[in-house]
Motif scaffolding. Structure first.
Motif, PDB file in Angstrom:
ATOM      1  N   VAL A  99       0.955  -1.274  -0.087  1.00  0.00           N
ATOM      2  CA  VAL A  99       0.041   0.063  -0.054  1.00  0.00           C
ATOM      3  C   VAL A  99       0.862   1.456   0.073  1.00  0.00           C
ATOM      4  O   VAL A  99       1.827   1.482   0.909  1.00  0.00           O
ATOM      5  CB  VAL A  99      -0.848   0.083   1.037  1.00  0.00           C
ATOM      6  N   LEU A 100       0.793   2.181  -0.959  1.00  0.00           N
ATOM      7  CA  LEU A 100       1.588   3.342  -1.002  1.00  0.00           C
ATOM      8  C   LEU A 100       0.975   4.470  -0.287  1.00  0.00           C
ATOM      9  O   LEU A 100      -0.231   4.611  -0.094  1.00  0.00           O
ATOM     10  CB  LEU A 100       1.905   3.790  -2.576  1.00  0.00           C
ATOM     11  N   SER A 101       1.912   5.238   0.122  1.00  0.00           N
ATOM     12  CA  SER A 101       1.469   6.597   0.749  1.00  0.00           C
ATOM     13  C   SER A 101       2.174   7.755   0.037  1.00  0.00           C
ATOM     14  O   SER A 101       1.588   8.908   0.118  1.00  0.00           O
ATOM     15  CB  SER A 101       2.000   6.530   2.353  1.00  0.00           C
ATOM     16  N   ASN A 102       3.003   7.579  -0.987  1.00  0.00           N
ATOM     17  CA  ASN A 102       3.365   8.587  -1.997  1.00  0.00           C
ATOM     18  C   ASN A 102       3.421   7.822  -3.394  1.00  0.00           C
ATOM     19  O   ASN A 102       3.361   7.095  -3.603  1.00  0.00           O
ATOM     20  CB  ASN A 102       4.796   9.003  -1.579  1.00  0.00           C
ATOM     21  N   ALA A 103       2.934   9.220  -4.194  1.00  0.00           N
ATOM     22  CA  ALA A 103       3.032   8.613  -5.586  1.00  0.00           C
ATOM     23  C   ALA A 103       4.046   8.170  -6.433  1.00  0.00           C
ATOM     24  O   ALA A 103       5.396   8.975  -5.975  1.00  0.00           O
ATOM     25  CB  ALA A 103       2.317  10.091  -6.530  1.00  0.00           C
ATOM     26  N   PRO A 104       4.410   7.236  -7.043  1.00  0.00           N
ATOM     27  CA  PRO A 104       5.344   6.641  -7.757  1.00  0.00           C
ATOM     28  C   PRO A 104       5.642   7.474  -9.110  1.00  0.00           C
ATOM     29  O   PRO A 104       4.647   7.995  -9.570  1.00  0.00           O
ATOM     30  CB  PRO A 104       5.431   5.300  -7.882  1.00  0.00           C
ATOM     31  N   GLU A 105       6.751   7.321  -9.379  1.00  0.00           N
ATOM     32  CA  GLU A 105       6.869   7.774 -10.876  1.00  0.00           C
ATOM     33  C   GLU A 105       6.743   6.742 -11.846  1.00  0.00           C
ATOM     34  O   GLU A 105       7.636   5.855 -11.920  1.00  0.00           O
ATOM     35  CB  GLU A 105       8.347   8.654 -10.977  1.00  0.00           C
ATOM     36  N   LEU A 106       5.738   6.737 -12.667  1.00  0.00           N
ATOM     37  CA  LEU A 106       5.346   5.868 -13.697  1.00  0.00           C
ATOM     38  C   LEU A 106       5.154   6.365 -14.907  1.00  0.00           C
ATOM     39  O   LEU A 106       4.187   7.055 -15.354  1.00  0.00           O
ATOM     40  CB  LEU A 106       4.018   4.976 -13.172  1.00  0.00           C
TER      41      LEU A 106
ATOM     42  N   ALA B 176      -4.654 -11.953  -8.496  1.00  0.00           N
ATOM     43  CA  ALA B 176      -5.441 -12.064  -7.140  1.00  0.00           C
ATOM     44  C   ALA B 176      -4.523 -11.725  -5.954  1.00  0.00           C
ATOM     45  O   ALA B 176      -4.928 -11.791  -4.791  1.00  0.00           O
ATOM     46  CB  ALA B 176      -5.594 -13.565  -6.928  1.00  0.00           C
ATOM     47  N   ASP B 177      -3.384 -10.907  -6.260  1.00  0.00           N
ATOM     48  CA  ASP B 177      -2.647 -10.231  -5.241  1.00  0.00           C
ATOM     49  C   ASP B 177      -1.956  -8.987  -6.054  1.00  0.00           C
ATOM     50  O   ASP B 177      -0.679  -8.914  -5.586  1.00  0.00           O
ATOM     51  CB  ASP B 177      -1.449 -11.264  -4.622  1.00  0.00           C
ATOM     52  N   LEU B 178      -2.625  -8.251  -6.666  1.00  0.00           N
ATOM     53  CA  LEU B 178      -2.073  -7.205  -7.321  1.00  0.00           C
ATOM     54  C   LEU B 178      -1.936  -5.988  -6.421  1.00  0.00           C
ATOM     55  O   LEU B 178      -3.001  -5.253  -6.014  1.00  0.00           O
ATOM     56  CB  LEU B 178      -3.026  -6.878  -8.510  1.00  0.00           C
ATOM     57  N   ASN B 179      -0.879  -5.705  -5.835  1.00  0.00           N
ATOM     58  CA  ASN B 179      -0.561  -4.443  -5.150  1.00  0.00           C
ATOM     59  C   ASN B 179       0.812  -3.900  -5.676  1.00  0.00           C
ATOM     60  O   ASN B 179       1.596  -4.179  -6.343  1.00  0.00           O
ATOM     61  CB  ASN B 179      -0.446  -4.830  -3.628  1.00  0.00           C
ATOM     62  N   TRP B 180       1.289  -2.800  -4.945  1.00  0.00           N
ATOM     63  CA  TRP B 180       2.551  -2.276  -5.395  1.00  0.00           C
ATOM     64  C   TRP B 180       3.735  -2.919  -4.968  1.00  0.00           C
ATOM     65  O   TRP B 180       4.936  -2.575  -5.504  1.00  0.00           O
ATOM     66  CB  TRP B 180       2.416  -0.760  -4.816  1.00  0.00           C
ATOM     67  N   ALA B 181       3.781  -3.756  -4.040  1.00  0.00           N
ATOM     68  CA  ALA B 181       4.980  -4.719  -3.973  1.00  0.00           C
ATOM     69  C   ALA B 181       5.168  -5.771  -4.851  1.00  0.00           C
ATOM     70  O   ALA B 181       6.169  -6.414  -4.833  1.00  0.00           O
ATOM     71  CB  ALA B 181       4.985  -5.302  -2.513  1.00  0.00           C
ATOM     72  N   ASN B 182       4.067  -5.971  -5.852  1.00  0.00           N
ATOM     73  CA  ASN B 182       4.226  -7.154  -6.654  1.00  0.00           C
ATOM     74  C   ASN B 182       4.227  -6.673  -8.207  1.00  0.00           C
ATOM     75  O   ASN B 182       3.988  -7.459  -8.919  1.00  0.00           O
ATOM     76  CB  ASN B 182       3.089  -8.020  -6.529  1.00  0.00           C
ATOM     77  N   VAL B 183       4.735  -5.591  -8.389  1.00  0.00           N
ATOM     78  CA  VAL B 183       5.034  -5.126  -9.630  1.00  0.00           C
ATOM     79  C   VAL B 183       6.211  -4.062  -9.844  1.00  0.00           C
ATOM     80  O   VAL B 183       6.669  -3.693  -8.683  1.00  0.00           O
ATOM     81  CB  VAL B 183       3.771  -3.893 -10.220  1.00  0.00           C
TER      82      VAL B 183
END
Length: 285
Positions: free
Chosen positions: A119-126, A186-193
């Protein structure tokens, strides 16, 4: 190998010793680990090998291993058009101290670093290419057919689970019946991309799920960053606009707003606002 833990369910590999596990896996896969690369999570530990691959070792109670097995990473190799690491080999065994299984999967290295925590608390640069990769992979995944059933949080997703999760938090007045089931990570979050190059990893729980589960999961992991959450909704608008996508929005909101949720979670208010809007849309038909 015997590992002495207090109970089967309460093990947290972030704090428990894992050297014995890694010492067992390395010779079985005929490699050595670079110990300064070890990453520890609650139920898994991973490390880079001397041959520039990655090994993820997961611990799972046998009661959480369904009839379909838990070889998601292995069987995901047939998913064409999805950006993911290449699977190489595995080793599986049962713990000597109780009904617990261990599985180690070796894959190619990631093309870039994980974006961040789940879960992010700051915006990533994508970059724009990242969103293109996300959309192409999720669309390709949903176009496949599989007999597997997704196990988000190691729990088999069923119509009953969807209904119970939603009804525990939200009122009656709309139908919770899922109409379309499609393959999902089924486990798509910001730690898995990864980023800036998009890749999706940790495939142990993939399988059929209601349309929109992945999009809703990534959106929920973005709610503390409003602009990011809105970007996810825009990119996956066809998921969110579908009836099943609306149900999956409520499904993920139920975890944020439910009885076991953290009262200080900054995602609670935006989740509540969105849930109220989605319920109105479902009630209107």
């Amino acid at each position: 190998m015997a590992l002495s833990y207090s109970t089967i369910q309460d093990v947290d590999l972030r704090v428990q010793p894992v050297d014995e596990v890694l010492d067992r896996v390395a010779p079985a896969l005929q490699t050595r680990f670079l110990r300064d690369t070890v990453v520890r999570k609650r139920r898994s530990v991973g490390a880079r090998t001397e041959r520039d691959t990655w090994v993820r070792v997961e611990r799972r109670p046998l009661a959480k291993i369904t009839d379909q097995g838990w070889n998601g990473t292995e069987v995901a190799v047939r998913l064409k058009g999805v950006a993911m690491p290449v699977w190489r080999q595995c080793v599986v065994w049962q713990d000597e101290d109780g009904p617990v299984g261990w599985r180690a999967d070796e894959t190619s290295l990631l093309p870039a670093a994980p974006v961040g925590s789940a879960v992010l608390s700051n915006a990533p640069e994508l970059p724009a290419e990242w969103w293109t990769g996300l959309n192409a992979s999720l669309d390709a995944l949903a176009a496949h057919a599989t007999g597997r059933v997704a196990t988000p949080d190691t729990e088999v997703i069923t119509q009953d689970l969807v209904t119970t999760s939603i009804r525990t938090v939200f009122s009656e007045g709309f139908d919770t019946t899922v109409r379309r089931w499609v393959p999902a990570h089924a486990d798509l979050n910001w730690a898995n991309v990864t980023a800036p190059v998009f890749s999706l990893f940790d495939w142990e729980d993939w399988g059929n799920a209601p349309q929109g589960l992945d999009a809703a999961s990534l959106w929920a992991a973005s709610l503390a960053v409003p602009a990011l959450a809105e970007r996810v909704r825009q990119e996956r608008h066809h998921d969110f606009e579908s009836r099943d996508g609306k149900l999956m929005t409520l499904f993920v909101c139920s975890k944020i707003l439910g009885p076991h949720a953290h009262p200080q979670d900054p995602r609670r208010e935006p989740a509540r606002r969105t849930a109220d809007q989605v319920i109105e849309e479902l009630q209107a038909g």
